[in-house]
Design a protein around this motif. Sequence first.
Motif, PDB file in Angstrom:
ATOM      1  N   GLY A   1       0.816  -1.214   0.000  1.00 54.54           N
ATOM      2  CA  GLY A   1       0.000   0.000   0.000  1.00 54.54           C
ATOM      3  C   GLY A   1       0.847   1.259   0.000  1.00 54.54           C
ATOM      4  N   ALA A   2       1.941   1.231   0.780  1.00 53.57           N
ATOM      5  CA  ALA A   2       2.849   2.389   0.817  1.00 53.57           C
ATOM      6  C   ALA A   2       3.490   2.616  -0.541  1.00 53.57           C
ATOM      7  CB  ALA A   2       3.927   2.177   1.880  1.00 53.57           C
ATOM      8  N   TYR A   3       3.811   1.512  -1.247  1.00 54.58           N
ATOM      9  CA  TYR A   3       4.366   1.643  -2.601  1.00 54.58           C
ATOM     10  C   TYR A   3       3.348   2.317  -3.521  1.00 54.58           C
ATOM     11  CZ  TYR A   3       5.418   0.362  -7.391  1.00 54.58           C
ATOM     12  OH  TYR A   3       5.628   0.416  -8.746  1.00 54.58           O
ATOM     13  N   ALA A   4       2.107   1.822  -3.497  1.00 54.00           N
ATOM     14  CA  ALA A   4       1.073   2.400  -4.364  1.00 54.00           C
ATOM     15  C   ALA A   4       0.837   3.868  -4.030  1.00 54.00           C
ATOM     16  CB  ALA A   4      -0.221   1.603  -4.225  1.00 54.00           C
ATOM     17  N   PHE A   5       0.816   4.180  -2.724  1.00 57.51           N
ATOM     18  CA  PHE A   5       0.583   5.559  -2.299  1.00 57.51           C
ATOM     19  C   PHE A   5       1.749   6.459  -2.705  1.00 57.51           C
ATOM     20  CE2 PHE A   5       0.731   8.903   1.032  1.00 57.51           C
ATOM     21  CZ  PHE A   5      -0.484   9.518   0.734  1.00 57.51           C
ATOM     22  N   SER A   6       2.976   5.918  -2.662  1.00 59.96           N
ATOM     23  CA  SER A   6       4.153   6.742  -2.982  1.00 59.96           C
ATOM     24  C   SER A   6       4.142   7.196  -4.424  1.00 59.96           C
ATOM     25  CB  SER A   6       5.442   5.956  -2.704  1.00 59.96           C
ATOM     26  OG  SER A   6       5.706   5.001  -3.714  1.00 59.96           O
ATOM     27  N   ARG A   7       3.443   6.490  -5.296  1.00 53.25           N
ATOM     28  CA  ARG A   7       3.393   6.884  -6.710  1.00 53.25           C
ATOM     29  C   ARG A   7       2.555   8.132  -6.918  1.00 53.25           C
ATOM     30  NH1 ARG A   7       5.391   3.313 -10.210  1.00 53.25           N
ATOM     31  NH2 ARG A   7       4.042   4.005 -11.900  1.00 53.25           N
ATOM     32  N   ARG A   8       1.761   8.503  -5.891  1.00 53.23           N
ATOM     33  CA  ARG A   8       0.959   9.719  -5.976  1.00 53.23           C
ATOM     34  C   ARG A   8       1.645  10.916  -5.313  1.00 53.23           C
ATOM     35  NH1 ARG A   8      -4.521   8.556  -6.956  1.00 53.23           N
ATOM     36  NH2 ARG A   8      -4.959   6.337  -7.089  1.00 53.23           N
ATOM     37  N   LEU A   9       2.782  10.659  -4.691  1.00 53.04           N
ATOM     38  CA  LEU A   9       3.479  11.714  -3.960  1.00 53.04           C
ATOM     39  C   LEU A   9       4.490  12.432  -4.845  1.00 53.04           C
ATOM     40  CD1 LEU A   9       4.186   9.888  -0.587  1.00 53.04           C
ATOM     41  CD2 LEU A   9       2.313  11.424  -1.117  1.00 53.04           C
ATOM     42  N   PHE A  10       5.194  13.342  -4.232  1.00 45.16           N
ATOM     43  CA  PHE A  10       6.310  14.055  -4.842  1.00 45.16           C
ATOM     44  C   PHE A  10       5.924  14.958  -6.010  1.00 45.16           C
ATOM     45  CE2 PHE A  10       7.854   9.933  -3.189  1.00 45.16           C
ATOM     46  CZ  PHE A  10       8.592  10.422  -2.123  1.00 45.16           C
ATOM     47  N   PRO A  11       4.864  15.765  -5.864  1.00 48.92           N
ATOM     48  CA  PRO A  11       4.635  16.784  -6.890  1.00 48.92           C
ATOM     49  C   PRO A  11       5.668  17.898  -6.748  1.00 48.92           C
ATOM     50  CG  PRO A  11       3.110  17.095  -5.081  1.00 48.92           C
ATOM     51  CD  PRO A  11       3.876  15.819  -4.788  1.00 48.92           C
TER      52      PRO A  11
END
Length: 199
Positions: free
Chosen positions: A110-120
């Motif tokens: 889940g953290a991996y999937a969520f990390s793909r939405r981060l870092f704008p």
Amino acid sequence: MIVLYGKSLYGRVDQVQGLFYVATSFFHIYGFPLIPLGSFLVLDGTQSGNEFQGVRIGLSWKSLLVTYLRVGLILAGALLVLNYGFWKIFYDGDWIGGFAFIVVGLVCFGAYAFSRRLFPASYNRALEWAGKAGWPDGRVHEHFLARLDDSLKSNPRDGKLWLAKGSAFERLGCAGEALNCFTEANRLGRPEAAALIAN
């Protein structure tokens, strides 16, 4: 035995949706990134397989670290679920311990999937990247103005948002719109807006 290897982009960071993002090209084996080959500012929507349109920017340490973080999360999740979780359940008969490992492993996925939405990308960072690539920054301003408008629809009494919107208009050379935003920010209790209005 067939060995699948090649080059691909990983570690997408500093995203400006619809415009560009930063990613690092890696030599990979079976999809696992091993050796970084360089980072690129990639035009959003142009990547197709290993092909993309963009500008080489040197090595982005942020993209590099995010790549290895995401790989670590996938490996940790697989290890916890398959090795420890199922092993404890089917070989040790420890349902509680096995279930606990499986839950922690799923949290890693889940953290991996969520990390793909981060870092704008921040506003200033996006302008910096556009400048390095030699791209006009007008679209960056427009993108962030649209985001600020969306935020102000749900929170119109946020003086910080009005201040940011005024700064964006000021960079675009729209003095009247900038003044209106600074005036609203000042009315909502942002004292730094008063100095900007005076200027």
